[in-house]
Enzyme design. Structure first.
Site, PDB file in Angstrom:
ATOM      1  N   ASP A 347       0.838  -1.181   0.000  1.00 60.30           N
ATOM      2  CA  ASP A 347       0.000   0.000   0.000  1.00 60.30           C
ATOM      3  C   ASP A 347       0.889   1.254   0.000  1.00 60.30           C
ATOM      4  O   ASP A 347       1.888   1.300   0.717  1.00 60.30           O
ATOM      5  CB  ASP A 347      -0.865  -0.034   1.264  1.00 60.30           C
ATOM      6  CG  ASP A 347      -1.894   1.050   1.290  1.00 60.30           C
ATOM      7  OD1 ASP A 347      -2.798   1.007   0.436  1.00 60.30           O
ATOM      8  OD2 ASP A 347      -1.806   1.940   2.163  1.00 60.30           O
ATOM      9  N   GLU A 376       1.419   0.138  -4.933  1.00 58.09           N
ATOM     10  CA  GLU A 376       0.951   1.425  -5.427  1.00 58.09           C
ATOM     11  C   GLU A 376       2.162   2.350  -5.542  1.00 58.09           C
ATOM     12  O   GLU A 376       2.742   2.724  -4.526  1.00 58.09           O
ATOM     13  CB  GLU A 376      -0.056   2.046  -4.455  1.00 58.09           C
ATOM     14  CG  GLU A 376      -1.369   1.325  -4.350  1.00 58.09           C
ATOM     15  CD  GLU A 376      -2.336   2.043  -3.418  1.00 58.09           C
ATOM     16  OE1 GLU A 376      -3.470   2.309  -3.846  1.00 58.09           O
ATOM     17  OE2 GLU A 376      -1.977   2.351  -2.266  1.00 58.09           O
TER      18      GLU A 376
END
Ligand code: CA
Length: 668
Positions: A347, A376
């Protein structure tokens, strides 16, 4: 991700250029990289070792219970200046007991903490538990293994939340919202169609990507009857499973065993398990376990000592400092070793530095070369970490064994995520053709793609298709269904279903690794809620009756996955191969927008088919193209797909492609 704000941001802005002067003080702290941090149990007893170089004093509190009562013993710890660690031992194996640490920081005793390395915890994760991990292994665990992955472009990712998959009454699953849900075979929707793990197998995905499953903060594990929902992007204990997904959060071994049972069931079904990991921030600031063990160290700060906040959740962690870097590396190694995890999705990965990410990938590769690491490639705010050190999408070429999500293809295919009404290539909006092509070539350099015309990125940022994860939607933002309902409002649902098929055809035929969001194969919606991180099950749960209602769509997804898995041309492994074998047909997108046509040529990547022609028509009207003469098999046309290519044959020439649809042809 993100609990406190809508994220999914993409382009980095012009941000701070240097690490803060405040954080410079931590560089000289002694570090400790042993694997016995905090707790180890052996023949000589139970041993505690806490890393806290600046504490004045430290102690261990021992408890009989996971959340109530007073300690039955408080043990002062001894300091070792060379390693910055405090230690204490007792001669017994304290299985079944609980503990917390407490440090004296500048003359003040801080609150108790289970530490940062608790591998088992009591209810709600406030005390660490001492358990015998050997007793948590399901039968056959020693031989358990995830699927072998030769190239990461062979992976097909399916992102799911435990509750979404099983909470709806139509799931037919008994262990609703639990790890055990995915151990149940033979579960059916009211219409008699497979749900749960059998559904995953039928669909053909290779890996499930489970939303955060470590112990997170927001759901009260003592009141599970409230059915509180959360995505779980609020980390509490990074190395223990979340209690609310177990059948008994108060029994520390239960959640460990049940998570392993889920993983084993998936492995037995040939499916790998990717964990969504959120090392980039902690749920709390001063009261986080990091701050309560080594105040200041693990988080980044601005020059004035304030927490910096690249996560948008109140703080960010400091992977560029040695002890935090080791923590991330060792924590992922632990999940790979103890739980046989097959991949990690980071993340807000760009909060971490590229060096940390490279070490993570390299260490995991030693454990299991099939482990897939991706994340990400952006942050949700400014950071003191220099942009060139961030694990950004634009820096992925500095990270050889790591992939990033392509927000390029995501936004270009369906329309921008920040504007629900915006359309994209697959829904008739012109101007996205070149960005879709960037997705098709997995952001690798290609002579026929003009990266300067890209909507998001302006250069070929990937050196290899194994660095790219392609998708059109995920847990963040509107589901594909909701996006189509908003942006195509006024059109019949039939058109939306066609656009959904086209959008996923683009993802699954593109180079790189495809990723889909659970339930989209049955046209799952979230009633238009874009940030459903704490919405009730009535918004988030998948209604499995839709599998019968939208069976044609399900069959199409299944066909797409089968096509990709049976044809290596869609899974090339090098940028050079893509540049050589993937050839775009000349189309003037000014005159004929929303049309892309390309061929995978000359038995690309060892494919049995000499040439595969992919024609994508995202216009709201039919388009006619001139296909080279030949003996073509029809693989996909007009919303139907046949991976074997037996939808008929054609000699090429003028062919018409209906609105919002793909035509795929193949020649032997
Ligand atoms: Ca929890």
């Amino acid at each position: 991700m993100a609990a406190t704000l809508l994220t999914c941001s993409c382009a980095p802005m012009l941000w701070a250029q240097t690490n803060s002067t405040y954080d410079a003080q931590f560089i000289s702290w002694p570090t400790y990289n042993g694997n016995d941090l905090e707790l180890s149990v052996d023949a000589s007893g139970t041993h505690f070792r806490l890393w806290s170089p600046k504490a004045k004093e430290a102690r261990v509190n021992l408890y009989d219970n996971g959340h109530t009562g007073k300690p039955f013993q408080v043990i002062p710890m001894k300091f070792d200046a060379a390693t910055g660690t405090w230690s204490a031992s007792v001669p017994e194996k304290l299985y079944g007991k609980f503990y917390t640490f407490q440090i004296n920081s500048d003359g003040k005793w801080l609150a108790e903490t289970p530490g940062v390395w608790a591998k088992a915890v009591g209810v709600n994760g406030s005390r660490a538990a001492i358990i015998d991990f050997a007793s948590t292994d399901p039968e056959g665990w020693a031989a358990d293994k995830g699927p072998e992955v030769k190239n990461f472009t062979d992976v097909v990712l399916y992102e799911m939340h435990h509750r979404d998959m099983s909470m709806h009454p139509s799931s037919g699953i008994a262990n609703k919202g639990k790890f055990l849900a995915l151990t149940e075979h033979g579960t059916l929707s009211p219409e008699g169609l497979a749900t749960g793990i059998d559904h995953l197998k039928e669909l053909g995905v290779t890996h499930v990507h489970i939303l955060p499953s470590y112990d997170y903060n927001s759901v009260d594990e003592m009141n599970l009857q409230n059915n509180t929902y959360n995505w779980g992007y609020d980390p509490l204990n990074y190395n223990a499973p979340e209690g609310s997904y177990s059948t008994n959060p108060s029994a520390p071994a239960t959640r460990v065993r049940e998570m392993k049972e889920m993983i084993k069931a998936l492995h037995d079904a040939g499916i790998g398990v990717v964990m969504d990991v959120v090392y980039n921030h902690t749920a709390e600031n001063d009261n986080s376990n990091f701050e309560l063990t080594a105040p200041g160290y693990y988080h980044r700060h601005w020059d004035d000592g304030r927490y910096s906040d690249a996560s948008g959740c109140g703080n960010e962690t400091a992977s560029d400092l040695a002890q935090m870097r080791d923590y991330i590396v060792n924590s992922t190694k632990y999940w790979a070793d103890e739980y046989h995890i097959d991949g990690f999705r980071f993340d807000l990965m760009a909060i971490h530095d590229t060096e940390t990410m490279n070490q993570v990938a390299a260490e995991l590769k030693k454990i299991n070369p099939s482990i897939f690491v991706y994340g990400e490639g952006w942050t949700a705010g400014d950071s003191p970490l220099q942009p060139e050190r961030r694990a950004l999408k634009e820096n992925v070429s500095k990270m050889e064994n790591i992939a990033v999500f392509s927000d390029d293809i995501r936004d270009a295919v369906k329309g921008h995520y920040t504007n629900a009404d915006d359309r994209g290539f697959a829904t008739g909006k012109p101007g996205n053709e070149e960005t879709v092509k960037i997705g098709i070539v997995a952001a690798t350099p290609h002579p026929q793609v003009d990266f300067k015309k890209g909507n998001n990125s302006k250069f070929a940022y990937a050196m290899s298709p194994e660095m790219i994860v392609n998708y059109v939607s995920c847990h963040d933002d509107l589901t594909l269904t909701d996006k189509l309902r908003r942006s195509m409002a006024g059109e019949p649902e039939e058109n939306m279903l066609e656009a959904a098929k086209l959008a996923q055809t683009i993802v699954f035929t593109s180079q790189g690794t495809p990723f889909m969001f659970a339930g989209e194969e049955v046209f799952r919606d979230k009633k238009g809620v874009h940030n459903s991180y704490k919405s009730p099950d009535s918004i988030n749960a998948i209604d499995w009756s839709q599998k019968a209602k939208y069976h044609d769509l399900f069959d199409y997804y299944k066909g797409l996955i089968e096509l990709r898995k049976s044809h290596p041309a869609f899974r090339m492994t090098t940028a050079a191969d893509i540049a050589k074998h993937l050839k775009f047909d000349k189309i003037d997108s000014k005159k004929t927008p929303n049309l892309i046509s390309y061929s995978l040529t000359n038995h690309a990547n060892g494919d049995e088919w000499d040439e595969i022609k992919v024609i994508l028509n995202g216009a709201s009207e039919a388009r006619t193209v001139d296909v080279k003469k030949g003996d073509w098999m029809i693989v996909a046309a007009d919303g139907k797909i046949s991976p074997a290519g037996d939808l008929g044959t054609t000699k090429g020439g003028k062919m018409t492609i209906p609105a919002y649809s793909a035509l795929i042809l193949a020649r032997k």
